[in-house]
Write a protein that holds these residues in place. Structure first.
Motif, short mmCIF file in Angstrom:
data_model
loop_
_atom_site.label_atom_id
_atom_site.label_comp_id
_atom_site.label_asym_id
_atom_site.label_seq_id
_atom_site.Cartn_x
_atom_site.Cartn_y
_atom_site.Cartn_z
N VAL A 86 61.58 41.81 41.12
CA VAL A 86 60.88 41.21 42.26
C VAL A 86 59.59 41.98 42.53
N ASN A 87 59.65 43.31 42.50
CA ASN A 87 58.45 44.13 42.74
C ASN A 87 57.41 43.90 41.63
N ALA A 88 57.86 43.81 40.39
CA ALA A 88 56.94 43.59 39.28
C ALA A 88 56.28 42.21 39.38
N GLU A 89 57.06 41.21 39.76
CA GLU A 89 56.49 39.86 39.93
C GLU A 89 55.49 39.83 41.07
N LYS A 90 55.78 40.53 42.16
CA LYS A 90 54.84 40.60 43.28
C LYS A 90 53.57 41.30 42.85
N HIS A 91 53.71 42.40 42.13
CA HIS A 91 52.53 43.14 41.65
C HIS A 91 51.70 42.27 40.70
N LEU A 92 52.37 41.55 39.81
CA LEU A 92 51.68 40.65 38.90
C LEU A 92 50.92 39.57 39.67
N ASN A 93 51.55 38.99 40.66
CA ASN A 93 50.89 37.97 41.47
C ASN A 93 49.69 38.53 42.23
N GLN B 164 41.53 36.48 40.10
CA GLN B 164 40.99 35.18 40.52
C GLN B 164 39.83 35.39 41.50
N ASP B 165 40.02 36.28 42.46
CA ASP B 165 38.98 36.56 43.45
C ASP B 165 37.74 37.18 42.83
N GLU B 166 37.94 38.15 41.93
CA GLU B 166 36.81 38.90 41.37
C GLU B 166 36.14 38.20 40.20
N TYR B 167 36.90 37.49 39.39
CA TYR B 167 36.35 36.94 38.15
C TYR B 167 36.49 35.43 38.03
N GLY B 168 37.08 34.79 39.03
CA GLY B 168 37.19 33.34 39.03
C GLY B 168 38.28 32.78 38.14
N THR B 169 39.10 33.63 37.56
CA THR B 169 40.20 33.18 36.72
C THR B 169 41.27 34.27 36.64
N ASP B 170 42.47 33.84 36.30
CA ASP B 170 43.54 34.81 36.05
C ASP B 170 44.13 34.59 34.66
#
Length: 101
Positions: free
Chosen positions: A34-41, A48-54
């Motif tokens: 759960v922690n790893a998935e949250k960190h990944l998200n 997405q915010d910095e480069y416009g894509t993930d």
């Protein structure tokens, strides 16, 4: 039937302790997931915010563009410093020639 090749079956206390240990590992693993998935998200949102894509391929392409741009800027900066140094040497030489006369 011979059971000499098989290990003896542990008693219920041993089995219970083993179950509790494995259950604890399962709970910890689920929490870590759960922690790893949250960190990944969070990282995906940051990308997405910095480069416009993930998307990884698009991020790799952007990274290469950034590296290329940095290399170009570094070369320009180096050239500018060389020009400044050349001009300073020229001015120093002219100044020394003026002082000598």
């Amino acid at each position: 039937m011979s059971t000499s090749n098989q290990s003896p079956v542990p008693d219920i206390e041993t089995l219970t302790a083993q179950f509790q240990k494995l259950n604890k590992r399962k709970i910890e693993s689920e929490r870590d997931l759960v922690n790893a998935e949250k960190h990944l998200n969070d990282l995906k949102q940051q990308a997405q915010d910095e480069y416009g894509t993930d998307h990884l391929d698009e991020l790799k392409e952007k990274l290469e563009q950034i590296k290329t741009e940095n290399e170009r800027k570094r070369a320009e900066y180096h050239q500018t410093l060389e020009q400044i140094e050349t001009e300073l040497t020229k001015i120093e030489t002219e100044h020394q020639a003026t002082d000598a006369s």
